[in-house]
Design an enzyme around this catalytic site. Structure first.
Site, short mmCIF file in Angstrom:
data_model
loop_
_atom_site.label_atom_id
_atom_site.label_comp_id
_atom_site.label_asym_id
_atom_site.label_seq_id
_atom_site.Cartn_x
_atom_site.Cartn_y
_atom_site.Cartn_z
N ASP D 23 41.94 44.55 41.96
CA ASP D 23 40.66 44.32 42.63
C ASP D 23 40.51 42.83 42.94
O ASP D 23 41.41 42.03 42.63
CB ASP D 23 39.49 44.86 41.80
CG ASP D 23 39.24 44.09 40.51
OD1 ASP D 23 39.63 42.91 40.40
OD2 ASP D 23 38.65 44.68 39.60
N SER D 24 39.38 42.47 43.54
CA SER D 24 39.24 41.09 44.01
C SER D 24 39.07 40.09 42.87
O SER D 24 39.02 38.88 43.11
CB SER D 24 38.09 40.98 45.01
OG SER D 24 36.87 41.29 44.37
#
Lengths: 152, 152, 152, 152
Positions: D23-24
């Site tokens: 994920d970011s």
């Protein structure tokens, strides 16, 4: 790999279909084939001697997808073994266009003749080499470009 | 929210089950309830006046999950409307422990009595406030801590 | 909806970008836009008075994707609010071709001028109505077909 | 496998972290470790001579997760190679409780001492054998039960 041609993919990986990949229609969810395509591209870059994270950290480079399309011919199902391959079809300064396929090589699906293989999904994916920090296109590093050229 | 207590959740969101959430067993895939839990936590933080990305960029802070557990009582199905809620059960300097639930509020599932609700999944999630750059625990910002305290 | 035309989408939904949608490049993972496209199509069918699960159970019908393509113009990021829309561009006996778009309507991304909107992804999706049990194409039910015709 | 004990897992698989898993925050998204746990369980059942789809189709049996918990010690990152293992810790008539772990065996992460391994996530998962059509618990088939008993 120098001998590869249009009918022979440059690179492939095999993978298994798990519950996480399927949906309540009983088949692999349509967006997940794009994950399979990317696993293949990632292993292909690694097979050329460079991981995506090394590219990003050392060279500030990332390959991003500019365009992707998929033709869904037949569904894959839980427990199927799929072969995902790729073939370069166009090579530019910063762009690469790839033909990708998902082929069933083993499965519980009765449609599959014993020993036969079935193309389930065909893809056409355009990736572009960009500066990781700015997302601006930059030239593919010379080493990669030369290697890619051999496999077109 | 000051009046909330253990039997009344502090915050909830509603969401719909789409094909992407289900698996070939015909139900929501077990890992996806953790996505639902996080959507609820994210909207809760936003409802307090701060987005996760603002927290990360302006304050170099991120809430990470240290521990998560889920009890699966009944399955959710395609097209169900689910309510996901949370309740703070422990509040430390940098740690928050939350009770979370997924409740079906509307569905095609015949088990659900008309107008009734059914708890499908219960969760227990511990999150920790960390420095985004180092992942080391730091104190929850004073404003948040004060607001959280009111809802314990 | 009768007044809709090519420049005006027939239907749209808004959604938020959560951690689950992003990847370590800091942007929404490319396959996840296909999930967004499908959420929009599902809500569109529901808005016409029929859920996908009712279609499957009562009529043994399912809409499957035969072909999907996406052009990625700009990345979406964590916490962005996206509008996903669709427009019928071809309507056959059992096939529907849709233009779909993902537009950022609100975001932390500084590129987005205040009050402005930005098309991030454009899609072209062909769906086919099939018998749920056999995956063979069948005619779109008359009620749907008539309603779709009004919105072409 | 008869010699296995509490400190030695009965079964393990290796897998690679791809963009889809991250994920970011730059790490593997917390829900995705539950996908890794399940891939391991699925390959384990297969290694005993039976696929999940064969179990469902031939015996109308499915293993569902009743409870899952995960302790997140350290994050996995893009391109890491992870080993996922399992160990039976309780075996009932229809229930199995498993300890599962995700261990980094190779990675770009500088924390990992050359040649060393690092436990990233610990899991505790309870699965129940149910009738696929009704989701009611049933006895684990005798063959499996006997095999499982050897590995407790």
């Amino acid at each position: 790999m120098k001998e590869s041609n249009c009918t022979q993919p440059s690179f492939s990986i095999d993978l298994r279909v798990y519950y996480e990949d399927t949906d309540s229609g009983g088949v692999v969810y349509y967006a997940n084939y794009l994950k399979f395509f990317e696993r293949c591209r990632t292993e292909w870059v690694r097979s050329l001697g460079c991981s995506q994270s090394a590219l990003a950290e050392t060279h500030d480079l990332v390959f991003v997808v500019r365009r992707a399309s998929a033709d869904y011919y037949k569904p894959a199902r839980l427990d199927d073994v799929l072969r995902v391959d790729l073939q370069i079809i166009e090579l530019g300064r910063s762009r690469i266009r790839l033909a990708q396929r998902v082929v069933r090589v083993d499965g519980v699906n009765s449609e599959l003749p014993s020993g036969g293989e079935s193309v389930l999904v065909g893809g056409d994916v355009e990736i572009v080499c960009v500066r990781a920090s700015t997302f601006k296109p930059v030239a593919i590093p010379a080493f990669f470009h030369a290697t890619f050229q051999e496999t077109v």
